[in-house]
Design a protein around this motif. Structure first.
Motif, short mmCIF file in Angstrom:
data_model
loop_
_atom_site.label_atom_id
_atom_site.label_comp_id
_atom_site.label_asym_id
_atom_site.label_seq_id
_atom_site.Cartn_x
_atom_site.Cartn_y
_atom_site.Cartn_z
N GLY A 262 0.88 -1.31 -0.02
CA GLY A 262 0.00 -0.02 -0.03
C GLY A 262 0.58 1.13 -0.03
N ARG A 263 0.18 2.39 0.16
CA ARG A 263 0.84 3.71 -0.16
C ARG A 263 0.85 4.50 1.13
NH1 ARG A 263 -1.03 5.49 -6.38
NH2 ARG A 263 -0.26 3.82 -7.28
N THR A 264 0.12 4.03 2.13
CA THR A 264 -0.05 4.93 3.42
C THR A 264 1.17 5.05 4.13
OG1 THR A 264 -1.06 3.05 4.65
CG2 THR A 264 -2.61 4.38 3.36
N LEU A 265 1.92 4.12 4.02
CA LEU A 265 3.26 4.14 5.01
C LEU A 265 4.46 4.45 4.09
CD1 LEU A 265 2.84 0.86 7.09
CD2 LEU A 265 2.28 3.37 7.51
N GLN A 266 5.30 5.16 4.56
CA GLN A 266 6.61 5.70 3.81
C GLN A 266 7.50 4.86 4.30
OE1 GLN A 266 7.43 9.97 4.23
NE2 GLN A 266 5.24 10.22 4.75
N ALA A 267 8.50 4.08 3.35
CA ALA A 267 9.34 3.14 3.71
C ALA A 267 10.61 3.46 2.76
CB ALA A 267 8.99 1.85 3.23
N VAL A 268 11.72 3.32 3.31
CA VAL A 268 12.92 3.64 2.68
C VAL A 268 14.05 2.23 3.06
CG1 VAL A 268 13.80 5.02 4.37
CG2 VAL A 268 14.90 5.05 2.37
N ALA A 269 14.61 1.92 2.16
CA ALA A 269 15.49 0.73 2.27
C ALA A 269 16.63 1.19 3.26
CB ALA A 269 16.21 0.34 0.89
N LEU A 270 16.95 0.34 4.24
CA LEU A 270 17.81 0.66 5.45
C LEU A 270 19.06 -0.12 5.29
CD1 LEU A 270 17.98 2.14 8.16
CD2 LEU A 270 17.16 0.17 9.17
N MET A 271 18.99 -1.40 4.95
CA MET A 271 20.21 -2.32 5.04
C MET A 271 19.75 -3.52 4.28
SD MET A 271 20.15 -3.68 8.93
CE MET A 271 21.52 -4.88 8.62
N ASP A 272 20.83 -4.08 3.77
CA ASP A 272 20.87 -5.56 3.35
C ASP A 272 21.76 -6.49 4.50
OD1 ASP A 272 19.65 -4.84 0.85
OD2 ASP A 272 21.46 -4.44 -0.15
N GLU A 273 20.78 -7.37 4.78
CA GLU A 273 21.32 -8.34 5.58
C GLU A 273 21.79 -9.84 4.84
OE1 GLU A 273 18.75 -9.28 8.91
OE2 GLU A 273 17.22 -10.03 7.42
N GLU A 274 23.00 -10.15 4.90
CA GLU A 274 23.45 -11.31 4.19
C GLU A 274 23.26 -12.54 5.14
OE1 GLU A 274 27.73 -13.33 3.05
OE2 GLU A 274 27.40 -11.17 2.79
N PHE A 275 22.90 -13.57 4.60
CA PHE A 275 22.63 -14.96 5.37
C PHE A 275 23.96 -15.76 5.07
CE2 PHE A 275 18.20 -13.77 4.75
CZ PHE A 275 18.00 -13.45 6.08
N VAL A 276 24.45 -16.60 6.31
CA VAL A 276 25.57 -17.11 6.27
C VAL A 276 25.46 -18.44 6.93
CG1 VAL A 276 26.71 -15.89 8.42
CG2 VAL A 276 28.02 -17.21 7.00
N LEU A 277 26.08 -19.61 6.47
CA LEU A 277 25.86 -20.83 6.91
C LEU A 277 26.92 -20.94 8.03
CD1 LEU A 277 24.32 -23.75 6.57
CD2 LEU A 277 25.96 -24.55 5.18
N VAL A 278 26.59 -21.33 9.30
CA VAL A 278 27.66 -21.22 10.38
C VAL A 278 27.69 -22.56 11.03
CG1 VAL A 278 27.95 -18.84 10.43
CG2 VAL A 278 26.37 -19.98 11.94
N ALA A 279 28.77 -22.98 11.91
CA ALA A 279 28.84 -23.92 12.98
C ALA A 279 29.94 -23.58 13.84
CB ALA A 279 28.95 -25.37 12.20
N ALA A 280 30.06 -24.45 14.69
CA ALA A 280 31.17 -24.28 15.56
C ALA A 280 32.35 -24.96 15.19
CB ALA A 280 30.88 -24.75 17.14
#
Length: 301
Positions: free
Chosen positions: A154-172
């Protein structure tokens, strides 16, 4: 519809009702009582000679006349509010800024970035939660700013891109040592016997990683679910298994060696976060300060 002779205060109240969807929410936004808002809308309907809102069991719905009026007055009223600034008396403290978003991002990244503003007198009221409910609460006037994991509809809320989060596959390291380079060579099959630690039972982040990186559907159950990615990281770092998490959240653990990235694909999955603003929120100058600070700080996240 002729708007030149309409009362400006009535138009402001009308716009608050239109955007929030109820007299109660509009009253909260404007610092008025609900009977006052109701009386003002009746007065505006008398001035226009048309019904503006259909009363519903919960809230109100704008009529076509209200849709037309909102389209004509929204931008001018927003510009006027920006120029005039807050209506509070000179020297009065600004209202607290109501900020909401994912618990992990707020607690590990956002609040530290806003600490200098708090030292300067900005007051914050922070709520954590999932994007869809928070956006509904934003529309109802409960928050000024929401950090959302998807762009609002919709158009009632103003949104701006803030950040890109990258996903990473991790283990100990204990699991990374056992697996060596098998995930890169064998693909997801190499992880078959490694417990999966995840945020929720439906594996939302892991499923996306599997589709994007491996081109396959993830079909397994989690060994541990924790509704907070910080808990997921704690379990993984302790050797409970593997997970997929945002890189911003585990960067320090990766740098220290407490966690190991099992894969470093050339095209990792990325999700864009958005900073969403309630209409009229900039009437509070501290909202603008918080917004500007977040946009500046996000460049380094």
């Amino acid at each position: 519809m002729e708007t030149a002779s309409l009362d400006l205060n009535l138009l402001r109240t009308f716009l608050a009702v239109y955007r929030s969807g109820s007299f109660t929410s509009a009253a909260r936004l404007l610092g008025l009582s609900q009977p006052t808002v109701t009386a003002q809308m009746r007065a505006l309907e008398r001035q226009t000679g048309r019904e503006l809102f259909e009363r519903l069991p919960r809230g109100v719905a704008p009529t076509p006349v209200a849709e037309e009026l909102a389209a004509r007055v929204a931008d001018p009223l927003d510009e006027l509010s920006a120029v005039a600034g807050p209506a509070s008396p000179g020297g009065a403290r600004a209202e607290p800024v109501h900020l909401a978003g994912p618990a992990e991002l707020l607690c590990t990244t956002v609040l530290p970035a806003l600490a200098p503003l708090v030292d300067e007198g900005v007051r914050l009221r922070v709520v954590t939660g999932l994007t869809d409910p928070l956006l509904e609460e934003l529309r109802a006037g409960r928050h000024d700013l929401v950090i959302a994991t998807s762009r609002p509809r919709g158009r009632t809320l103003q949104a701006v891109a803030l950040m890109d989060e990258e996903f990473v596959l991790v283990a100990a390291p204990v699991w990374a040592g056992r697996l060596a380079d098998r995930p890169a060579v064998e693909g997801p099959g190499a992880l078959h016997d490694v417990p999966l630690i995840t945020y929720a039972e439906d594996l939302p982040i892991a499923r996306r990683y599997w589709r994007h990186v491996f081109g396959r559907r993830l079909s397994r159950t989690a060994a541990v679910t924790v509704p907070d990615l910080r808990g997921v990281l704690a379990a993984v770092a302790a050797g409970a298994g593997f997970s997929v998490v945002p890189r911003y959240l585990c960067r320090g653990l990766l740098e220290s060696g407490a966690l190991v990235a099992l894969l470093e694909p050339e095209d990792p999955p990325i999700n864009t976060g958005f900073l969403v603003q309630r209409p009229g929120a900039l009437d509070n100058p501290d909202v603008a300060r918080v917004r500007a600070r977040l946009l500046e700080a996000a460049r380094t996240w």
